[in-house]
Design a protein around this motif. Sequence first.
Motif, PDB file in Angstrom:
ATOM      1  N   THR A  37       0.836  -1.201   0.000  1.00 16.25           N
ATOM      2  CA  THR A  37       0.000   0.000   0.000  1.00 16.25           C
ATOM      3  C   THR A  37       0.867   1.246   0.000  1.00 16.25           C
ATOM      4  O   THR A  37       0.620   2.195  -0.746  1.00 16.25           O
ATOM      5  CB  THR A  37      -0.937   0.007   1.224  1.00 16.25           C
ATOM      6  OG1 THR A  37      -1.835  -1.095   1.128  1.00 16.25           O
ATOM      7  CG2 THR A  37      -1.750   1.285   1.290  1.00 16.25           C
ATOM      8  N   LYS A  38       1.898   1.264   0.845  1.00 19.30           N
ATOM      9  CA  LYS A  38       2.780   2.426   0.899  1.00 19.30           C
ATOM     10  C   LYS A  38       3.555   2.590  -0.408  1.00 19.30           C
ATOM     11  O   LYS A  38       3.756   3.706  -0.885  1.00 19.30           O
ATOM     12  CB  LYS A  38       3.725   2.293   2.103  1.00 19.30           C
ATOM     13  CG  LYS A  38       3.023   2.474   3.445  1.00 19.30           C
ATOM     14  CD  LYS A  38       3.979   2.548   4.606  1.00 19.30           C
ATOM     15  CE  LYS A  38       4.489   1.181   4.996  1.00 19.30           C
ATOM     16  NZ  LYS A  38       5.268   1.209   6.260  1.00 19.30           N
ATOM     17  N   SER A  39       4.001   1.480  -0.986  1.00 19.04           N
ATOM     18  CA  SER A  39       4.725   1.549  -2.250  1.00 19.04           C
ATOM     19  C   SER A  39       3.811   2.015  -3.375  1.00 19.04           C
ATOM     20  O   SER A  39       4.203   2.833  -4.215  1.00 19.04           O
ATOM     21  CB  SER A  39       5.309   0.177  -2.596  1.00 19.04           C
ATOM     22  OG  SER A  39       6.220  -0.255  -1.602  1.00 19.04           O
ATOM     23  N   LEU A  40       2.575   1.487  -3.392  1.00 21.75           N
ATOM     24  CA  LEU A  40       1.629   1.878  -4.427  1.00 21.75           C
ATOM     25  C   LEU A  40       1.277   3.354  -4.319  1.00 21.75           C
ATOM     26  O   LEU A  40       1.129   4.044  -5.328  1.00 21.75           O
ATOM     27  CB  LEU A  40       0.361   1.032  -4.323  1.00 21.75           C
ATOM     28  CG  LEU A  40      -0.700   1.250  -5.413  1.00 21.75           C
ATOM     29  CD1 LEU A  40      -0.133   0.915  -6.789  1.00 21.75           C
ATOM     30  CD2 LEU A  40      -1.940   0.416  -5.138  1.00 21.75           C
ATOM     31  N   GLU A  41       1.169   3.852  -3.082  1.00 22.86           N
ATOM     32  CA  GLU A  41       0.883   5.277  -2.884  1.00 22.86           C
ATOM     33  C   GLU A  41       1.933   6.137  -3.571  1.00 22.86           C
ATOM     34  O   GLU A  41       1.613   7.116  -4.247  1.00 22.86           O
ATOM     35  CB  GLU A  41       0.839   5.603  -1.394  1.00 22.86           C
ATOM     36  CG  GLU A  41       0.546   7.068  -1.101  1.00 22.86           C
ATOM     37  CD  GLU A  41       0.994   7.507   0.282  1.00 22.86           C
ATOM     38  OE1 GLU A  41       0.653   8.638   0.668  1.00 22.86           O
ATOM     39  OE2 GLU A  41       1.700   6.739   0.957  1.00 22.86           O
TER      40      GLU A  41
ATOM     41  N   HIS B 145      -5.723  -4.815   0.408  1.00 26.60           N
ATOM     42  CA  HIS B 145      -4.308  -5.198   0.391  1.00 26.60           C
ATOM     43  C   HIS B 145      -4.000  -6.098  -0.812  1.00 26.60           C
ATOM     44  O   HIS B 145      -2.932  -5.998  -1.422  1.00 26.60           O
ATOM     45  CB  HIS B 145      -3.943  -5.902   1.696  1.00 26.60           C
ATOM     46  CG  HIS B 145      -4.016  -5.011   2.897  1.00 26.60           C
ATOM     47  ND1 HIS B 145      -4.091  -5.498   4.184  1.00 26.60           N
ATOM     48  CD2 HIS B 145      -4.031  -3.661   3.007  1.00 26.60           C
ATOM     49  CE1 HIS B 145      -4.150  -4.480   5.031  1.00 26.60           C
ATOM     50  NE2 HIS B 145      -4.113  -3.371   4.333  1.00 26.60           N
ATOM     51  N   SER B 146      -4.937  -6.990  -1.143  1.00 26.04           N
ATOM     52  CA  SER B 146      -4.743  -7.848  -2.319  1.00 26.04           C
ATOM     53  C   SER B 146      -4.716  -7.024  -3.596  1.00 26.04           C
ATOM     54  O   SER B 146      -3.862  -7.223  -4.467  1.00 26.04           O
ATOM     55  CB  SER B 146      -5.862  -8.892  -2.392  1.00 26.04           C
ATOM     56  OG  SER B 146      -5.879  -9.719  -1.245  1.00 26.04           O
ATOM     57  N   ALA B 147      -5.652  -6.083  -3.702  1.00 20.60           N
ATOM     58  CA  ALA B 147      -5.701  -5.222  -4.890  1.00 20.60           C
ATOM     59  C   ALA B 147      -4.440  -4.383  -5.004  1.00 20.60           C
ATOM     60  O   ALA B 147      -3.891  -4.207  -6.102  1.00 20.60           O
ATOM     61  CB  ALA B 147      -6.934  -4.318  -4.822  1.00 20.60           C
ATOM     62  N   HIS B 148      -3.956  -3.868  -3.879  1.00 25.34           N
ATOM     63  CA  HIS B 148      -2.748  -3.046  -3.900  1.00 25.34           C
ATOM     64  C   HIS B 148      -1.526  -3.877  -4.308  1.00 25.34           C
ATOM     65  O   HIS B 148      -0.666  -3.405  -5.051  1.00 25.34           O
ATOM     66  CB  HIS B 148      -2.523  -2.408  -2.531  1.00 25.34           C
ATOM     67  CG  HIS B 148      -3.498  -1.316  -2.225  1.00 25.34           C
ATOM     68  ND1 HIS B 148      -3.485  -0.616  -1.045  1.00 25.34           N
ATOM     69  CD2 HIS B 148      -4.523  -0.805  -2.959  1.00 25.34           C
ATOM     70  CE1 HIS B 148      -4.468   0.280  -1.061  1.00 25.34           C
ATOM     71  NE2 HIS B 148      -5.101   0.181  -2.214  1.00 25.34           N
ATOM     72  N   THR B 149      -1.443  -5.107  -3.810  1.00 17.97           N
ATOM     73  CA  THR B 149      -0.318  -5.978  -4.159  1.00 17.97           C
ATOM     74  C   THR B 149      -0.305  -6.270  -5.660  1.00 17.97           C
ATOM     75  O   THR B 149       0.734  -6.183  -6.320  1.00 17.97           O
ATOM     76  CB  THR B 149      -0.403  -7.299  -3.375  1.00 17.97           C
ATOM     77  OG1 THR B 149      -0.311  -7.021  -1.971  1.00 17.97           O
ATOM     78  CG2 THR B 149       0.739  -8.234  -3.757  1.00 17.97           C
TER      79      THR B 149
END
Length: 267
Positions: free
Chosen positions: A118-122, A247-251
């Motif tokens: 999540t933090k990386s995707l942000e 979390h799954s979607a973000h991964t």
Amino acid sequence: MSKIPLNLIAVLSEILPDNESHVTLDNLFLYAEVNTEIPDVSKPAKIQQVLMNVNKNHPEPLKVLGKILEKYLEGGILYPNNKARFDDHIEKIKQILADNSFLYIKGGTISGSLTTPTKSLEGIIKKLEIPAIDQEFIRALVHVDSSPREAVSAASNILESICKVYISENNLNMPNKKDLKNLFDVVRKALKINRDNVEDEDLLRIISGIISVVDGIASLRTHTSSAHGAGVRQYNLKPRHARLAIHSAHTIGLYILESWNEGKINS
């Protein structure tokens, strides 16, 4: 229940007295809906006592914290008394939030329990500067506790938005039915996220899992989210279920964007 970190209380006990009078400090606590008595002591002691009591007695301490930080993280202090000291404290606040996996969201909301994806995707989303993706990212985090159905819908929309951007930017054919499953089929084939392209058995299981998870997120959105109504069957959707979808979607979203970037580098 997530609480306000003690080291953050210490920083707030330094920055708030520099920029607030007793009156404005009391008003800030009222705005933050503090549900405890405000003591008549020095400003640093008042801040420490109030926030410690918030941690002890308030049902949502992070909600209070978000409203307090709103003034300081959104430009509410135009002329700080000591700008260098003020800037240093703001950076400390941001670092403490990050260290505790908290994300401040514009409007005075603190989202907790952030995963590394999540933090990386942000960070990647901010670089892309695509409002649609950013809006769904924020919507999922804002609603995960208060409205899990809304959060699940946003989690699915994040993946849909990422897939649409990839298809558009790479001049691929947009599917007639622009739902998550069909959009992801186009993207995964372009990125070679296919069972047929993997010989390693362990990686094959992961690739198969990714495809199944995307199908699951799409189905959960259809059956339980606010996007399609409740339907005949009622799901008892909890915040933990919404977090699993988010979390799954973000991964998977992060995997798509990293695969896309790697393809650009190697092309």
